[in-house]
Design a protein around this motif. Structure first.
Motif, mmCIF file in Angstrom:
data_model
loop_
_atom_site.group_PDB
_atom_site.id
_atom_site.type_symbol
_atom_site.label_atom_id
_atom_site.label_comp_id
_atom_site.label_asym_id
_atom_site.label_seq_id
_atom_site.Cartn_x
_atom_site.Cartn_y
_atom_site.Cartn_z
ATOM 1 N N MET A 84 -26.289 -22.196 11.146
ATOM 2 C CA MET A 84 -25.914 -21.177 10.173
ATOM 3 C C MET A 84 -24.997 -20.089 10.716
ATOM 4 O O MET A 84 -24.046 -19.694 10.051
ATOM 5 C CB MET A 84 -27.181 -20.528 9.590
ATOM 6 C CG MET A 84 -28.115 -21.509 8.900
ATOM 7 S SD MET A 84 -29.613 -20.731 8.263
ATOM 8 C CE MET A 84 -28.945 -19.881 6.842
ATOM 9 N N ASP A 85 -25.272 -19.583 11.910
ATOM 10 C CA ASP A 85 -24.496 -18.462 12.439
ATOM 11 C C ASP A 85 -23.073 -18.878 12.786
ATOM 12 O O ASP A 85 -22.790 -20.057 12.988
ATOM 13 C CB ASP A 85 -25.176 -17.887 13.684
ATOM 14 C CG ASP A 85 -26.329 -16.967 13.325
ATOM 15 O OD1 ASP A 85 -26.422 -16.584 12.148
ATOM 16 O OD2 ASP A 85 -27.134 -16.650 14.208
ATOM 17 N N ASN A 109 -31.916 -9.509 15.231
ATOM 18 C CA ASN A 109 -31.681 -8.812 13.968
ATOM 19 C C ASN A 109 -30.205 -8.488 13.747
ATOM 20 O O ASN A 109 -29.873 -7.616 12.959
ATOM 21 C CB ASN A 109 -32.510 -7.516 13.923
ATOM 22 C CG ASN A 109 -32.690 -7.026 12.494
ATOM 23 O OD1 ASN A 109 -32.807 -7.814 11.564
ATOM 24 N ND2 ASN A 109 -32.677 -5.716 12.324
ATOM 25 N N TYR A 110 -29.311 -9.190 14.443
ATOM 26 C CA TYR A 110 -27.883 -8.886 14.308
ATOM 27 C C TYR A 110 -27.357 -9.319 12.941
ATOM 28 O O TYR A 110 -27.884 -10.232 12.315
ATOM 29 C CB TYR A 110 -27.087 -9.565 15.418
ATOM 30 C CG TYR A 110 -27.295 -11.050 15.541
ATOM 31 C CD1 TYR A 110 -26.556 -11.949 14.791
ATOM 32 C CD2 TYR A 110 -28.244 -11.558 16.430
ATOM 33 C CE1 TYR A 110 -26.744 -13.311 14.912
ATOM 34 C CE2 TYR A 110 -28.440 -12.920 16.551
ATOM 35 C CZ TYR A 110 -27.691 -13.790 15.789
ATOM 36 O OH TYR A 110 -27.890 -15.149 15.906
ATOM 37 N N ALA A 111 -26.309 -8.632 12.484
ATOM 38 C CA ALA A 111 -25.666 -8.984 11.218
ATOM 39 C C ALA A 111 -24.646 -10.085 11.476
ATOM 40 O O ALA A 111 -23.815 -9.985 12.366
ATOM 41 C CB ALA A 111 -24.987 -7.758 10.613
ATOM 42 N N SER A 112 -24.709 -11.151 10.696
ATOM 43 C CA SER A 112 -23.845 -12.306 10.951
ATOM 44 C C SER A 112 -22.591 -12.317 10.088
ATOM 45 O O SER A 112 -21.718 -13.152 10.285
ATOM 46 C CB SER A 112 -24.637 -13.597 10.699
ATOM 47 O OG SER A 112 -25.106 -13.624 9.369
ATOM 48 N N LYS A 113 -22.457 -11.395 9.157
ATOM 49 C CA LYS A 113 -21.340 -11.419 8.210
ATOM 50 C C LYS A 113 -19.992 -11.384 8.924
ATOM 51 O O LYS A 113 -19.085 -12.156 8.618
ATOM 52 C CB LYS A 113 -21.449 -10.245 7.235
ATOM 53 C CG LYS A 113 -20.361 -10.241 6.169
ATOM 54 C CD LYS A 113 -20.538 -9.075 5.207
ATOM 55 C CE LYS A 113 -19.437 -9.062 4.163
ATOM 56 N NZ LYS A 113 -19.554 -7.914 3.233
ATOM 57 N N ASP A 114 -19.866 -10.482 9.883
ATOM 58 C CA ASP A 114 -18.593 -10.330 10.600
ATOM 59 C C ASP A 114 -18.720 -10.776 12.060
ATOM 60 O O ASP A 114 -18.006 -10.278 12.934
ATOM 61 C CB ASP A 114 -18.132 -8.869 10.546
ATOM 62 C CG ASP A 114 -17.925 -8.400 9.109
ATOM 63 O OD1 ASP A 114 -17.338 -9.157 8.325
ATOM 64 O OD2 ASP A 114 -18.371 -7.282 8.792
ATOM 65 N N LEU A 115 -19.609 -11.732 12.282
ATOM 66 C CA LEU A 115 -19.880 -12.179 13.637
ATOM 67 C C LEU A 115 -18.654 -12.864 14.239
ATOM 68 O O LEU A 115 -18.097 -13.785 13.652
ATOM 69 C CB LEU A 115 -21.066 -13.147 13.621
ATOM 70 C CG LEU A 115 -21.791 -13.389 14.940
ATOM 71 C CD1 LEU A 115 -22.428 -12.107 15.449
ATOM 72 C CD2 LEU A 115 -22.859 -14.449 14.751
ATOM 73 N N GLN A 159 -15.987 -20.216 13.859
ATOM 74 C CA GLN A 159 -16.736 -20.666 12.685
ATOM 75 C C GLN A 159 -17.346 -19.495 11.923
ATOM 76 O O GLN A 159 -17.984 -18.624 12.529
ATOM 77 C CB GLN A 159 -17.869 -21.616 13.098
ATOM 78 C CG GLN A 159 -17.392 -22.934 13.671
ATOM 79 C CD GLN A 159 -16.550 -23.694 12.684
ATOM 80 O OE1 GLN A 159 -16.932 -23.889 11.531
ATOM 81 N NE2 GLN A 159 -15.384 -24.138 13.138
ATOM 82 N N PRO A 160 -17.184 -19.453 10.606
ATOM 83 C CA PRO A 160 -17.871 -18.426 9.814
ATOM 84 C C PRO A 160 -19.347 -18.774 9.672
ATOM 85 O O PRO A 160 -19.732 -19.943 9.773
ATOM 86 C CB PRO A 160 -17.157 -18.506 8.458
ATOM 87 C CG PRO A 160 -16.699 -19.927 8.363
ATOM 88 C CD PRO A 160 -16.352 -20.344 9.757
ATOM 89 N N SER A 161 -20.163 -17.760 9.474
ATOM 90 C CA SER A 161 -21.577 -18.023 9.220
ATOM 91 C C SER A 161 -21.726 -18.617 7.820
ATOM 92 O O SER A 161 -20.862 -18.449 6.958
ATOM 93 C CB SER A 161 -22.386 -16.734 9.343
ATOM 94 O OG SER A 161 -21.931 -15.776 8.406
ATOM 95 N N THR A 162 -22.835 -19.312 7.592
ATOM 96 C CA THR A 162 -23.042 -19.974 6.303
ATOM 97 C C THR A 162 -24.528 -20.127 6.016
ATOM 98 O O THR A 162 -25.337 -20.226 6.938
ATOM 99 C CB THR A 162 -22.368 -21.361 6.285
ATOM 100 O OG1 THR A 162 -22.600 -21.987 5.015
ATOM 101 C CG2 THR A 162 -22.932 -22.269 7.377
#
Length: 566
Positions: free
Chosen positions: A246-247, A225-231, A252-255
């Motif tokens: 995706m992550d 359930n982690y947030a990927s926006k600022d991963l 690499q930014p998430s997408t």
């Protein structure tokens, strides 16, 4: 015991008592915290309160309310009407019964984009949003009655639905309605709702792979359930589908564009390097670099690059197999042995892509849409059994059946193939290969392959093919150099420069013992009891119609196994 010893003993007891007290206080504090932890208070106000109260009183979709209360939407005070708002004239607008509230029955990506614009835009640029099944759907619109697609094709392909408001996609295909859980979206089985079955068994391939194996062992310990926006790095030990596609990680930014890291169109009839939105996403080498950057979070660079190079050669090899299929079905069509479906002057089946009513077309379709996909996807996703037995073995079986069919229907070339006793007939196409594999050096692995050990120019032929693919831009400069490194030192990577005959002979001896035991215990055995049915020479097996009528008129008698009669 003297006074000093007694004093020391009391001191030690005192210290241990203090330590025990501290530990007990810490444990009690942790347990107290657990007992006092509560879920966030969800305040429902205004119109949303009317919605919740009405649904609760009437018992309509009450669990949806409970699910919403678990969501980030509820915590952030995003309620029913924020997603279900509607205006007069909207395609899905209606008044709730006994209410003056105008709501939208189907929140669409256009609604989601008010808060999640980037994710919606990325999704709309992905192959998830591509309507290929409507653009090219002869196999659905002809071969199947429409009702079967309602809960068949459409249930999965609704992820690419085009709504009347011109937005594309269905966010809750991955994020379940009302909770919109990230954890559920990352669960491999969520992808497996659609990516399953004979034509794209990605969930089965994943679960067969080491990735899936570790995930099953550790999934209860992982928080998805982690947030990927600022991963900034991959927070779990083993990738799920979303991790790779995706992550994000350190580089690499998430997408939400699942096509951003794909270097092949390997679901298509031919494998070709992706040009999907190349102006926005870059060419296939850039997309591959994105995927490799994710893989290198866990794997050594050379392993990743060798593995992908081998998988790329599998995709190129598939094309050469398909080329043989295309040759045969076109030839049989030209000679009139197979025909296309027509109605009102329009052809509704292509013998190469989607014919079904004659055996060569059926084999051709499966060699692409089923076995051919499994062969390619298994190689890319570490699914060995899908590359081998569900892939290349079935592909070759399809090819053999097709040529046999052609021979039975009078094609001279096919008859010559069937009558040939030379083993190379099963490889009527050019070969791609790579010396060795990504896992290690095995001196015994190259004692068997027929082509390799019987053709002195095997690697010369392979060299020409790989070089040609590189010159055509189907392999990158980096890949070509990696392949050359192995080719120029192939005796090392193949293990042929290392003598392991002593090990080979040892296992040959063990195999001989095994074989002897099998012959003694099974092959050379013959039970003494007579079988219960033995056909007699010159006698047709089974009773005649006259005998059947006579037997029907008789009373039940004992059966004689020796005579086979009553």
């Amino acid at each position: 015991m003297d006074k000093n010893e007694l004093r020391t003993q009391k001191l030690l007891i005192g210290i241990f008592s203090i330590l025990l007290t501290v530990v007990l206080v810490i444990v009690a504090g942790v347990e107290a915290k657990k007992s006092t932890e509560t879920k966030p208070v969800i305040e429902v106000t205004g119109v949303n309160k009317r919605c919740v109260s009405c649904h609760t009183e009437k018992g309509i979709a009450v669990k949806a309310i409970d699910q919403w209360k678990e969501s980030q939407h509820a915590i952030k005070n995003i309620g029913c009407i924020d997603c279900h708002k509607a205006e007069k004239g909207d395609f899905d607008a209606f008044y709730c019964p006994d209410s003056d509230i105008l709501v939208g029955r189907h929140p669409t990506p256009k609604d989601c984009a008010e808060c999640h614009q980037q994710q919606v835009e990325e999704f709309a640029q992905s192959k998830h949003a591509h309507q290929f099944w409507i653009i090219k759907n002869d196999d659905r619109s002809i071969f199947e009655p429409t009702i079967t697609t309602r809960h068949g094709c459409e249930q999965c392909h609704n992820i690419s639905i085009v709504w009347p408001d011109k937005s594309v996609g269905e966010c809750d295909a991955c994020h379940p309605k009302h909770t919109f859980s990230r954890a559920v979206a990352r669960q491999p089985e969520t992808c497996g709702e659609c990516h399953i079955g004979p034509d794209h068994p990605h969930i089965e391939i994943y679960l067969e792979s080491k990735h899936g194996n570790i995930f099953r062992a550790k999934e209860k310990q992982m928080n998805l359930n982690y947030a990927s926006k600022d991963l900034k790095k991959i927070p779990i030990e083993v990738p799920t589908c979303a991790t790779c596609h995706m992550d994000g990680n350190e580089t690499q930014p998430s997408t939400h564009n699942v096509s951003a890291r794909l270097a092949w169109e390997s679901q298509a009839a031919w494998s070709y390097r992706t040009v999907w939105l190349q102006d926005k996403l870059g060419d296939w080498t850039i997309k591959r670099a994105r995927m490799e950057a994710i893989c290198k979070s866990c794997h050594a660079p050379e392993f990743v690059e060798t593995y992908f190079l081998t998988a790329d050669l599998v995709n190129l090899q598939y094309n050469e197999l398909r080329r043989v299929f295309v040759y045969w079905v076109k030839k049989l069509n030209k000679n009139g042995l197979i025909k296309e479906l027509e109605a009102n002057g329009k052809k509704y089946s292509d013998v190469v892509l989607n014919g079904w009513d004659e055996e060569p077309e059926h084999l051709m379709y499966h060699a692409w849409h089923h076995e051919g996909r499994r062969f390619r996807h298994g190689a890319i996703m570490m699914g060995a059994d899908y590359t081998q037995w569900h892939g290349i073995w079935e592909l070759h079986n399809d090819l053999v059946e097709l040529i046999r069919w052609a021979a039975e229907h009078g094609d001279p070339e096919a008859k010559q193939w069937v009558n040939s006793r030379h083993p190379s007939k099963f490889m009527p196409y050019p070969i791609y290969d790579i010396p060795g594999n990504a896992w290690g050096i095995n001196p015994l692995a190259n004692k068997v392959p027929f082509l390799y050990v019987n053709y002195d120019d095997y690697w010369d032929r392979v060299y020409q093919n790989v070089k040609y693919a590189y010159e055509k831009g189907l392999l990158s400069e980096k890949q070509w150099q990696l392949w050359l490194k192995r080719y120029n030192n192939k005796e090392h990577y193949l293990g042929t420069k290392y003598n392991a005959d002593s090990v080979y002979n040892y296992y040959l001896q063990l195999n001989a013992i095994d074989t002897k035991a099998m012959n003694e215990q099974v092959v050379n055995m013959q039970l003494p009891g007579k079988p219960f049915y033995q056909p007699r020479p010159g006698v047709i097996a089974g009773p005649s119609e006259k005998v059947i009528k006579q037997q029907l008129g008789r009373k039940e008698e004992k059966y004689s196994p020796e005579s086979g009669t009553k």
